[in-house]
Design an enzyme around this catalytic site. Structure first.
Site, PDB file in Angstrom:
ATOM      1  N   HIS A   1      76.026 -19.750  57.581  1.00 32.43           N
ATOM      2  CA  HIS A   1      74.859 -20.177  56.777  1.00 32.43           C
ATOM      3  C   HIS A   1      75.312 -21.123  55.864  1.00 32.43           C
ATOM      4  CE1 HIS A   1      72.463 -18.919  53.261  1.00 32.43           C
ATOM      5  NE2 HIS A   1      71.706 -19.530  53.997  1.00 32.43           N
TER       6      HIS A   1
ATOM      7  N   GLU B   1      75.060 -24.502  57.193  1.00 31.04           N
ATOM      8  CA  GLU B   1      73.884 -24.990  57.141  1.00 31.04           C
ATOM      9  C   GLU B   1      73.198 -25.312  55.919  1.00 31.04           C
ATOM     10  OE1 GLU B   1      69.627 -23.311  56.287  1.00 31.04           O
ATOM     11  OE2 GLU B   1      70.676 -21.867  57.591  1.00 31.04           O
ATOM     12  N   HIS B   2      73.585 -25.283  54.887  1.00 30.86           N
ATOM     13  CA  HIS B   2      73.284 -25.674  53.692  1.00 30.86           C
ATOM     14  C   HIS B   2      74.082 -27.091  53.515  1.00 30.86           C
ATOM     15  CE1 HIS B   2      71.161 -22.549  51.025  1.00 30.86           C
ATOM     16  NE2 HIS B   2      71.326 -21.847  52.096  1.00 30.86           N
TER      17      HIS B   2
ATOM     18  N   GLU C   1      71.469 -16.914  46.184  1.00 31.34           N
ATOM     19  CA  GLU C   1      70.668 -16.610  47.372  1.00 31.34           C
ATOM     20  C   GLU C   1      70.945 -15.149  47.796  1.00 31.34           C
ATOM     21  OE1 GLU C   1      69.164 -17.917  51.936  1.00 31.34           O
ATOM     22  OE2 GLU C   1      70.484 -19.276  50.825  1.00 31.34           O
TER      23      GLU C   1
END
Length: 472
Positions: A95, A98-99, A175
């Protein structure tokens, strides 16, 4: 902006198709088909219609789904890597990367990718799941070559420095705090998954554990990128106002120039052992506004099930909790009045073993134990007597109707095939899936219920406020 796929939310699913329908907001539509549509001999249309597939010399798989209703295209790149493929101690790196894929390349500055897509009136996003990571754009058809060029560039030329990596790590940590640490329901989901998957990496949250996220750095991201972000580990899905030949030409001119940088090989993950005992977890939190009950069973996915089992599990989940006529909803909400909501879902689109889950939300003053007792009665009745022909046909009609209506959206079709091809399925299997659902029998539904809905395969979770004696 970035989208993380949550096991208990966006991936709440029915099989290979309804996993994606749930993400698209289409599942649960009150649509019906003629009774004949549930018959294996009926003319149930192939999902996606006339689909083309081919592979470039560098190993990139490409699927083209023509849809000429409007002059737009959905362009999606799916990598066969997700949170379950992370190295030990590096949870969250899929993840996190992905950022970082939006942080610029050797030829384009930070944010330039998104600015270009916005200038041509397009939309973009990305998502991470257990088994895949995806990036997509929706643009007017004349801009397809442009987004291919952009995506091919960052497939091969990502540029990362500490100046961009370290601040983005803080973004991911925030997040996690906002989506998990501040949400008792999300925390319960993590605990239930960790108890269900005691050995398999599906028990680790997609976003990662905080103590491991804080240690992720530029070298971790680059190593993950170099190993997995190679054309031969990716699937390109193009759906929209295009034909296969023009997609092939554009793909050869962009992606075709890229070299295979690595050979990820077969996915070799620790596999979940056969469960020996039922597990229970309870989460007490003063912030709980609404208590709830959850139960997950360890079951096979489409990739791991014996022939016909996954389809039967899809139908079983629909009969148990797939709407207002389902057994759980009737027993807990309509007839008993003890619950405000109840249902079930089956996450069939997984590479390894997966879950079939049930849930219930009590009305004011109703104990979770009372809901659980009724839930157990509903399951016991199915195990003992099976499902009725009326329930079977209604469930199959609903599932098939939802699959057909899903084809109204080219983006949903792209998601359907991308999720399938990155979790061990094929174009042909997806296209014929509604016909296999139509062939499921009542005996098959009862058989999978008896085989998999047994307590030793389950984790039951309670979420509620603490009582005085729970505060010690």
């Amino acid at each position: 902006m970035r989208q993380i796929t949550d096991r208990a939310g966006a991936l709440v699913a029915i099989g290979l198709l309804l996993a994606v329908l749930a993400m698209a907001g289409l599942y649960g539509r009150n649509a019906v088909l003629p009774a004949a549509a549930a018959s294996p001999d009926a003319e149930i249309p192939l999902v996606g219609g006339e689909i083309s597939k081919f592979t470039l010399d560098n190993g990139l798989d490409i699927v083209v789904i023509p849809d000429h209703r409007v002059p737009v295209v959905t362009h999606m790149v799916w990598y066969r890597v997700g949170a379950a493929d992370e190295p030990p101690g590096k949870s969250g790196i899929a993840h996190f990367l992905e950022h970082l894929m939006f942080k610029g390349t050797e030829t384009r500055a930070i944010g330039e990718f998104s600015d270009i897509v916005a200038r041509v009136g397009g939309r973009e996003n990305a998502f991470t799941a257990d088994d895949y990571t995806g990036y997509f754009q929706r643009v007017a058809k004349q801009h397809l070559g442009l987004v291919m060029e952009l995506e091919a560039d960052r497939m091969a030329n990502l540029k990362l420095t500490d100046e961009v990596v370290l601040p983005e790590r803080d973004v991911v940590l925030e997040e996690r705090r906002s989506r998990v640490d501040n949400d008792p329901g999300a925390q319960l989901g993590e605990v239930v998954d960790a108890a269900l998957f005691i050995h398999h990496p599906y028990g680790t949250p997609i976003i990662g554990w905080e103590n491991e996220i804080t240690k992720l750095d530029r070298n971790d991201a680059i190593a993950f990128y170099e190993r997995f972000y190679t054309p031969n580990n990716a699937v390109l899905i193009v759906a929209g106002d295009v034909e296969a030949d023009e997609v092939r030409t554009l793909a050869e001119a962009t992606y075709g120039k890229l070299e295979r940088r690595a050979e990820p090989g077969m996915r070799e993950r620790p596999q979940e052992p056969e469960p020996l005992a039922a597990r229970r977890v309870e989460l007490f939190d003063d912030r709980v506004g609404q208590p709830n009950l959850r139960r997950s069973y360890l079951v096979p996915s489409y990739a791991r099930a014996a022939p016909g089992e996954a389809e039967a599990l899809d139908v079983l989940a629909q009969v148990l909790g797939g709407g207002a006529t389902s057994r759980l909803y009737r027993a807990l909400v309509v007839d008993g009045g003890s619950a405000a909501a109840a249902g079930s879902w089956y996450q069939g689109s997984a590479y390894d073993m997966t879950r079939l889950a049930l849930y219930a939300v009590p009305r004011q003053g109703v104990a979770l134990a009372a809901l659980e007792a009724t839930m157990d009665e509903v399951i016991a009745e199915v195990l003992e007597n099976g499902v009725t022909e009326a329930e079977l046909e209604r469930a199959k009609r609903t599932i098939i109707a939802d699959a057909i209506y899903a084809q109204d959206s080219q983006a949903t079709l792209a998601r359907i095939f991308g999720a399938a091809l990155t979790t061990g399925s094929s174009v042909e299997a997806v296209q014929t899936w509604p016909r296999r659902i139509g062939a499921v029998t009542a005996d098959e539904v009862q058989a999978v219920a008896r085989k998999y809905l047994v307590m030793k395969r389950s984790v039951t979770g309670y979420l509620r406020k603490p009582a005085n004696d729970d505060r010690s």
